[in-house]
Motif scaffolding. Structure first.
Motif, PDB file in Angstrom:
ATOM      1  N   GLY A 144      -8.277  53.236  54.243  1.00  0.00           N
ATOM      2  CA  GLY A 144      -8.056  52.837  52.862  1.00  0.00           C
ATOM      3  C   GLY A 144      -6.683  52.215  52.651  1.00  0.00           C
ATOM      4  N   LEU A 145      -5.655  52.840  53.201  1.00  0.00           N
ATOM      5  CA  LEU A 145      -4.303  52.318  53.020  1.00  0.00           C
ATOM      6  C   LEU A 145      -4.097  51.002  53.765  1.00  0.00           C
ATOM      7  CD1 LEU A 145      -2.290  55.651  53.189  1.00  0.00           C
ATOM      8  CD2 LEU A 145      -2.660  54.207  51.179  1.00  0.00           C
ATOM      9  N   SER A 146      -4.773  50.835  54.898  1.00  0.00           N
ATOM     10  CA  SER A 146      -4.666  49.554  55.601  1.00  0.00           C
ATOM     11  C   SER A 146      -5.276  48.438  54.760  1.00  0.00           C
ATOM     12  CB  SER A 146      -5.350  49.631  56.967  1.00  0.00           C
ATOM     13  OG  SER A 146      -6.754  49.744  56.850  1.00  0.00           O
ATOM     14  N   ARG A 147      -6.363  48.747  54.072  1.00  0.00           N
ATOM     15  CA  ARG A 147      -6.955  47.756  53.165  1.00  0.00           C
ATOM     16  C   ARG A 147      -6.021  47.468  51.997  1.00  0.00           C
ATOM     17  NH1 ARG A 147     -13.192  49.871  52.292  1.00  0.00           N
ATOM     18  NH2 ARG A 147     -14.022  49.385  54.379  1.00  0.00           N
ATOM     19  N   ALA A 148      -5.411  48.529  51.442  1.00  0.00           N
ATOM     20  CA  ALA A 148      -4.502  48.349  50.306  1.00  0.00           C
ATOM     21  C   ALA A 148      -3.301  47.510  50.706  1.00  0.00           C
ATOM     22  CB  ALA A 148      -4.058  49.710  49.778  1.00  0.00           C
ATOM     23  N   GLN A 149      -2.757  47.740  51.892  1.00  0.00           N
ATOM     24  CA  GLN A 149      -1.613  46.966  52.368  1.00  0.00           C
ATOM     25  C   GLN A 149      -1.970  45.495  52.536  1.00  0.00           C
ATOM     26  OE1 GLN A 149      -0.702  49.198  55.887  1.00  0.00           O
ATOM     27  NE2 GLN A 149       0.779  50.519  54.853  1.00  0.00           N
ATOM     28  N   ALA A 150      -3.207  45.237  52.936  1.00  0.00           N
ATOM     29  CA  ALA A 150      -3.641  43.855  53.123  1.00  0.00           C
ATOM     30  C   ALA A 150      -3.710  43.095  51.801  1.00  0.00           C
ATOM     31  CB  ALA A 150      -5.007  43.831  53.809  1.00  0.00           C
ATOM     32  N   ARG A 151      -3.859  43.846  50.682  1.00  0.00           N
ATOM     33  CA  ARG A 151      -3.917  43.209  49.363  1.00  0.00           C
ATOM     34  C   ARG A 151      -2.552  42.748  48.890  1.00  0.00           C
ATOM     35  NH1 ARG A 151      -7.102  47.891  47.488  1.00  0.00           N
ATOM     36  NH2 ARG A 151      -5.215  48.460  46.348  1.00  0.00           N
ATOM     37  N   GLY A 152      -1.481  43.378  49.400  1.00  0.00           N
ATOM     38  CA  GLY A 152      -0.152  43.008  48.943  1.00  0.00           C
ATOM     39  C   GLY A 152       0.760  44.212  48.831  1.00  0.00           C
ATOM     40  N   GLU A 153       1.814  44.072  48.039  1.00  0.00           N
ATOM     41  CA  GLU A 153       2.834  45.111  47.906  1.00  0.00           C
ATOM     42  C   GLU A 153       2.229  46.398  47.332  1.00  0.00           C
ATOM     43  OE1 GLU A 153       7.252  45.679  45.841  1.00  0.00           O
ATOM     44  OE2 GLU A 153       6.214  43.754  45.773  1.00  0.00           O
ATOM     45  N   LEU A 154       2.633  47.538  47.880  1.00  0.00           N
ATOM     46  CA  LEU A 154       2.103  48.826  47.448  1.00  0.00           C
ATOM     47  C   LEU A 154       2.884  49.356  46.249  1.00  0.00           C
ATOM     48  CD1 LEU A 154       1.595  50.571  50.920  1.00  0.00           C
ATOM     49  CD2 LEU A 154      -0.062  49.250  49.584  1.00  0.00           C
ATOM     50  N   ASP A 155       2.175  50.115  45.370  1.00  0.00           N
ATOM     51  CA  ASP A 155       2.851  50.718  44.227  1.00  0.00           C
ATOM     52  C   ASP A 155       3.424  52.078  44.617  1.00  0.00           C
ATOM     53  OD1 ASP A 155       0.873  52.768  43.934  1.00  0.00           O
ATOM     54  OD2 ASP A 155      -0.352  51.450  42.699  1.00  0.00           O
ATOM     55  N   ARG A 156       4.033  52.770  43.655  1.00  0.00           N
ATOM     56  CA  ARG A 156       4.744  54.022  43.940  1.00  0.00           C
ATOM     57  C   ARG A 156       3.845  55.073  44.577  1.00  0.00           C
ATOM     58  NH1 ARG A 156       5.667  58.885  41.558  1.00  0.00           N
ATOM     59  NH2 ARG A 156       4.237  58.370  39.882  1.00  0.00           N
ATOM     60  N   ILE A 157       2.635  55.220  44.055  1.00  0.00           N
ATOM     61  CA  ILE A 157       1.738  56.243  44.585  1.00  0.00           C
ATOM     62  C   ILE A 157       1.189  55.830  45.948  1.00  0.00           C
ATOM     63  CG2 ILE A 157      -0.453  57.445  44.185  1.00  0.00           C
ATOM     64  CD1 ILE A 157       0.209  57.421  41.209  1.00  0.00           C
ATOM     65  N   GLU A 158       0.905  54.550  46.117  1.00  0.00           N
ATOM     66  CA  GLU A 158       0.386  54.074  47.397  1.00  0.00           C
ATOM     67  C   GLU A 158       1.401  54.231  48.531  1.00  0.00           C
ATOM     68  OE1 GLU A 158      -2.665  50.601  45.726  1.00  0.00           O
ATOM     69  OE2 GLU A 158      -0.574  50.138  46.165  1.00  0.00           O
ATOM     70  N   LEU A 159       2.677  54.409  48.187  1.00  0.00           N
ATOM     71  CA  LEU A 159       3.724  54.577  49.187  1.00  0.00           C
ATOM     72  C   LEU A 159       3.883  56.024  49.641  1.00  0.00           C
ATOM     73  CD1 LEU A 159       6.400  52.162  47.664  1.00  0.00           C
ATOM     74  CD2 LEU A 159       5.169  51.844  49.826  1.00  0.00           C
ATOM     75  N   GLU A 160       3.054  56.934  49.120  1.00  0.00           N
ATOM     76  CA  GLU A 160       3.132  58.338  49.530  1.00  0.00           C
ATOM     77  C   GLU A 160       2.779  58.503  51.007  1.00  0.00           C
ATOM     78  OE1 GLU A 160       4.124  61.121  48.262  1.00  0.00           O
ATOM     79  OE2 GLU A 160       4.571  60.445  46.223  1.00  0.00           O
ATOM     80  N   GLN A 161       3.165  59.655  51.560  1.00  0.00           N
ATOM     81  CA  GLN A 161       2.894  59.961  52.963  1.00  0.00           C
ATOM     82  C   GLN A 161       1.397  60.219  53.172  1.00  0.00           C
ATOM     83  OE1 GLN A 161       5.363  59.875  55.416  1.00  0.00           O
ATOM     84  NE2 GLN A 161       6.517  59.009  53.686  1.00  0.00           N
ATOM     85  N   ILE A 162       0.952  60.081  54.424  1.00  0.00           N
ATOM     86  CA  ILE A 162      -0.472  60.218  54.733  1.00  0.00           C
ATOM     87  C   ILE A 162      -0.987  61.614  54.416  1.00  0.00           C
ATOM     88  CG2 ILE A 162      -0.168  60.936  57.139  1.00  0.00           C
ATOM     89  CD1 ILE A 162      -2.728  58.346  55.864  1.00  0.00           C
TER      90      ILE A 162
END
Length: 211
Positions: A144-162
């Motif tokens: 999921g996070l690899s897909r989100a990163q492919a969309r562009g810059e991550l927001d505050r919550i998306e930058l959380e640890q795995i």
């Protein structure tokens, strides 16, 4: 069908919620059902301002988990009172991009805030409202996070640890297993398979409503 139905799509980042919502819209349009769409946090002018506060990654100070939690429920309260409830009362269906299950998963699972606090806030803000159907798109945080990163810059919550997202997903899975109004769909499948599962779920749900 005098009262509208509330359908919600849930899942972690990169699960494909936008595609799922588009599929739901296409499906219910075939039944000539009127609907509106919402998103959380956000969905009204004030709630969108709260969304910006919650999601922004460039604040000059750390947002505490308690502030995050309260902003989420404040936004939800505005959306509920000003958009969701009026639409449902008029017989319009509501398709939501996230709802209270997100707080249970992210703030309860991810942040490990107690159920008692979440239940108290839900009692205050939701006034007993519960989605008629929730589609939970299940995916591993890594994918999921690899897909989100492919969309562009991550927001505050998306930058959380795995680990945060693993706890969030675990809570989603726990809730899906205990609530028969939640339909779990494997979001790691090919897009055509995911769409087919969503269409099948929505068609079955609509058929139940018009019997």
């Amino acid at each position: 069908m005098n009262h509208g139905k509330f359908i919600v799509v849930e899942g972690i980042e990169g699960a494909g919620k936008s595609t799922a919502i588009a599929t739901i819209k296409e499906t219910i349009e075939k039944f000539n059902i009127s609907y509106v769409t919402t998103r959380e946090p956000g969905g009204t002018p004030l709630a969108e301002q709260l969304r910006t506060l919650v999601k922004s990654a460039d604040h000059q100070e750390t947002i505490t988990q308690e502030t995050e939690l309260l902003l989420m429920y404040a936004s939800r309260s505005q959306l509920l009172a000003n958009k969701i409830l009026p639409a449902l009362e008029q017989g319009t269906w509501v398709i939501g991009d996230r709802h209270n299950l997100s707080s249970i998963a992210y703030q309860g699972g991810g942040r490990q805030i107690s159920d008692s606090i979440l239940n108290t806030l839900a009692d205050i803000t939701l006034k007993g409202l519960k989605p008629d159907l929730t589609i939970y798109l299940d995916i591993t945080p890594e994918l999921g996070l690899s897909r989100a990163q492919a969309r562009g810059e991550l927001d505050r919550i998306e930058l959380e640890q795995i680990d945060f997202f693993n706890r969030t997903r675990d809570k989603y899975l726990q809730m899906a297993a205990s609530d028969n109004s939640i339909v779990k769909i494997d979001a790691s499948q090919p897009l055509s398979s995911v769409r087919a599962s969503i269409v099948k779920t929505i068609e079955a749900f609509v058929s139940q409503q018009i019997k």
